[in-house]
Design an enzyme around this catalytic site. Structure first.
Site, short mmCIF file in Angstrom:
data_model
loop_
_atom_site.label_atom_id
_atom_site.label_comp_id
_atom_site.label_asym_id
_atom_site.label_seq_id
_atom_site.Cartn_x
_atom_site.Cartn_y
_atom_site.Cartn_z
N GLU A 163 -19.00 2.08 -2.97
CA GLU A 163 -18.88 1.67 -4.28
C GLU A 163 -19.87 0.44 -4.70
O GLU A 163 -19.30 -0.77 -4.83
CB GLU A 163 -17.39 1.14 -4.38
CG GLU A 163 -16.46 2.22 -4.32
CD GLU A 163 -14.89 1.75 -4.22
OE1 GLU A 163 -14.57 0.60 -4.59
OE2 GLU A 163 -14.00 2.81 -4.22
N GLU A 298 -12.06 11.86 -2.07
CA GLU A 298 -10.89 10.89 -2.31
C GLU A 298 -10.19 11.86 -3.40
O GLU A 298 -9.52 11.00 -4.38
CB GLU A 298 -11.11 9.48 -2.85
CG GLU A 298 -11.85 8.77 -1.40
CD GLU A 298 -12.15 7.39 -1.84
OE1 GLU A 298 -11.47 6.82 -2.71
OE2 GLU A 298 -12.85 6.79 -1.07
O1 G3I Z 1 0.49 -2.57 4.34
C1 G3I Z 1 0.92 -3.68 3.57
C2 G3I Z 1 2.26 -3.80 3.64
O2 G3I Z 1 2.94 -4.31 4.65
C3 G3I Z 1 2.48 -5.07 2.49
O3 G3I Z 1 3.95 -5.14 2.25
C4 G3I Z 1 2.10 -4.60 0.91
C5 G3I Z 1 2.19 -5.52 -0.26
O4 G3I Z 1 1.48 -5.39 -1.12
O5 G3I Z 1 0.82 -4.05 1.12
C6 G3I Z 1 0.44 -3.24 2.16
O6 G3I Z 1 -0.88 -2.79 2.16
C7 G3I Z 1 -1.53 -2.24 0.94
C8 G3I Z 1 -2.20 -1.06 1.41
O7 G3I Z 1 -2.94 -0.35 0.53
C9 G3I Z 1 -1.38 0.00 2.22
O8 G3I Z 1 -0.58 0.60 1.47
C10 G3I Z 1 -2.45 -3.14 0.32
O9 G3I Z 1 -1.72 -4.21 -0.28
C11 G3I Z 1 -3.43 -2.42 -0.80
O10 G3I Z 1 -3.99 -3.27 -1.53
C12 G3I Z 1 -4.07 -1.19 0.02
O11 G3I Z 1 -4.57 -0.25 -1.24
C13 G3I Z 1 -5.65 0.28 -0.73
C14 G3I Z 1 -6.69 0.21 -1.81
O12 G3I Z 1 -7.74 1.26 -1.35
C15 G3I Z 1 -7.12 -1.08 -1.68
O13 G3I Z 1 -8.39 -1.10 -2.05
C16 G3I Z 1 -4.90 1.83 -0.90
O14 G3I Z 1 -3.91 2.03 0.08
C17 G3I Z 1 -5.91 2.82 -0.82
O15 G3I Z 1 -5.50 4.15 -1.23
C18 G3I Z 1 -7.17 2.56 -1.62
O16 G3I Z 1 -8.39 3.38 -1.18
C19 G3I Z 1 -9.40 3.23 -2.18
C20 G3I Z 1 -10.66 3.66 -1.08
O17 G3I Z 1 -10.82 2.92 0.01
C21 G3I Z 1 -12.00 3.76 -1.88
N1 G3I Z 1 -11.96 4.27 -3.16
C22 G3I Z 1 -10.93 4.02 -4.11
C23 G3I Z 1 -9.42 4.18 -3.25
C24 G3I Z 1 -8.11 4.08 -4.18
O18 G3I Z 1 -8.39 2.62 -4.55
#
Ligand code: G3I
Length: 512
Positions: A163, A298
């Site tokens: 990105e 993705e």
């Molecule tokens: O695991 C914690 C949990 O313990 C907590 O209670 C909760 C509270 O918000 O957060 C949890 O972590 C989250 C994590 O995903 C696991 O679910 C994070 O907040 C959250 O920010 C994170 O989001 C991820 C995101 O990237 C962050 O940018 C998504 O799962 C993931 O699917 C997403 O993936 C990205 C790729 O890396 C790059 N391309 C876009 C794609 C979608 O956004």
């Protein structure tokens, strides 16, 4: 019997032949044995995404965390991406060290046990950068080395840079770290000059050196979203994709040869820059023509219940996207961004192939569409070893263009000579995509040249499956390495996109 020329099926043929040769050599069977020589060429219909994809010589994978590793993962998917567990926020320690790899190790071990490949996601990214955030190139280089050596060849593809490009179709880089490392020394607006500092170049250079010095086979990729189509909603040029193309073109070729693969994330939704355009395949093809692998890394598709911006339904859209990849030989894999809607980062858009949760999943219509499309395999013209020439979904104008596209075609010229050519045109206000079909006459040909004159004011902006001599006026298109050979009576196709109007072009074909 229809003989499908996909590499996967060819491999089945070789394996079957080898097995029989061994049996014959060992005296175990009489020479009158008939199977498996019968019915070879029609592979059995596969019942999982993983098997159907393998038969078509690509992978079908999924993003997951350790909590999602139910039996469905190893059964349905041949490749695994860590959705979050290999991001620097999780595993980067002080000074470019690697730590806290428990979850990532669990994923890698699961993949090894289940004979799946792994994509490392991701090394250098403005987001979820953890202790790397704001780091110098030197620290990034240390991290790149550590993380590559941590898993070595257990990781088949690594997203080295993720990105890098800005949102909203600006065609610019994101204006934040790690872009703050960049320096445009001569002020010409790019970071490609030898005197410039470019964190993309320097990160890939480091990764390439580590791969070479350690004898790794890991492929080094750049990954981004909203770079899937040549155009965006309304038909305007996709400047973000063009910017990515320039980066990949620069750093995948001599003298650099750093980049092996480009990931089109493929989070499709109704954002004007995130819709599925009909030129998706053409864009995959133009990256592939640089010699790099292309993967849809993705994939998820808005289920379209809340709006109708991206088309006729989710299953059809999945089919369209999978077909676009299958039709490009160097599109080597598709990864969906999660198993089930409710467990997805975009749960409200229900963008995946299964419903349900916690290992109890139900297949959606989109699943069946993907399985069916994968089972049809790659569609290549007999006699062509390269990307498809006879695509079932040739590139056309953006389906969501505000002005309605028009389609026209001209007949092939003299069909009895060495070759003939006909053009099919999809036009919209201010632009067009031309698909040119080259057909061999009564004899096979080993190369071709197609000439046509563009109408005044029309300009070719990109071409695929052909070399092009000019951008306006009379343009000569010649075959590329993989589509010069056309058997008698068979066809191959190339295409180009242009601005202005393309009506009235009359191609003539000369066999080499
Ligand atoms: O695991 C914690 C949990 O313990 C907590 O209670 C909760 C509270 O918000 O957060 C949890 O972590 C989250 C994590 O995903 C696991 O679910 C994070 O907040 C959250 O920010 C994170 O989001 C991820 C995101 O990237 C962050 O940018 C998504 O799962 C993931 O699917 C997403 O993936 C990205 C790729 O890396 C790059 N391309 C876009 C794609 C979608 O956004």
């Amino acid at each position: 019997m229809h003989v499908n020329s996909s590499p996967g099926r060819a491999r089945n043929l070789r394996i079957s032949g080898l097995a029989v040769a061994i049996l014959v050599a060992s005296g175990a069977v009489a020479l009158t044995v008939s199977p498996p020589f019968t019915a070879i060429g029609e592979a059995a219909t596969a019942e999982t995404l993983r098997a159907a994809a393998a038969q078509a010589d690509l992978f079908f994978g999924v993003a997951a965390s350790p909590a999602r590793l139910s039996s469905i993962v190893g059964r349905e998917f041949g490749q695994l991406t860590a959705e979050n567990d290999m991001k620097p926020a999780t595993i980067a320690g002080p000074g470019g060290t690697v730590q806290n790899t428990g979850n990532a190790d669990t994923l890698v071990n699961y993949a090894q046990t289940n004979n799946m490949t792994v994509r490392g996601h991701t090394m250098v990214w403005y987001s979820q950068a953890g202790s790397l955030s704001g780091a110098s190139q030197s620290t990034l280089n240390t991290y790149i080395q550590n993380v590559l050596l941590k898993w070595g060849n257990k990781i088949s593809h690594w997203d080295v840079v993720n990105e890098a490009l800005d949102d909203n179709n600006t065609g610019q880089r994101r204006n934040q770290w790690p872009h703050t490392l960049d320096r445009d020394a001569n002020g010409d607006g790019d970071y490609f000059d030898p005197s410039d500092t470019d964190y993309i170049r320097d990160s890939f250079r480091q990764a390439r050196q580590v791969v070479e010095q350690s004898g790794l086979t890991t492929k080094l990729c750049i990954n981004d979203y909203d770079i899937e189509g040549l155009t965006v909603k309304g038909g305007a040029r996709n400047k973000k994709s063009d910017a990515m193309y320039d980066i990949v073109k620069m750093y995948s070729q001599e003298p650099y040869k750093y980049i092996d693969c480009v990931g089109l994330q493929s989070h499709f939704n109704d954002n004007p820059n995130s819709i599925i355009t009909d030129d998706l395949q053409a864009n995959i093809q133009r990256f592939a023509d640089l010699g790099v692998e292309v993967q849809l890394t993705e994939l998820d598709i808005d289920d379209d219940l809340s709006n109708n911006d991206i088309g006729q339904g989710q299953a059809d859209n999945y089919r369209k996207v999978v077909r676009a990849c299958l039709n490009v030989a160097k599109c080597t894999g598709i990864t969906v961004w999660g198993i089930s809607d409710s467990e997805s980062w975009r749960a409200s858009e229900r963008g995946l192939l299964f419903t349900g949760s916690n290992g109890s999943y139900q297949k959606k219509a989109a699943y069946s569409a993907v399985l069916d499309e994968l089972n049809k395999g790659r569609q290549t013209t007999p006699g062509s070893s390269g990307p498809p020439s006879n695509s079932s979904s040739p590139p056309s104008s953006p389906s969501t263009s505000s002005s309605s596209p028009s389609t026209s075609s001209s007949s092939p010229s003299d069909p009895t000579a060495g070759c003939s050519a006909g053009v099919t045109l999809n036009s919209w206000n201010g632009g067009f995509v031309a698909t040119v079909r080259v057909t061999a006459g009564a004899e096979p040909i080993d190369g071709w040249s197609v000439s046509l004159t563009l109408p005044a004011g029309a300009t070719v902006t990109s071409a695929w499956n052909a070399n092009q001599s000019a951008t306006s006026g009379t343009v000569h298109f010649t075959n590329v390495s993989y589509n010069g050979r056309v058997d008698a009576g068979q066809s191959t196709e190339f295409g180009f996109q242009g601005t202005g109007t393309g009506t009235g072009m009359t191609p003539t074909c000369t066999a080499a």
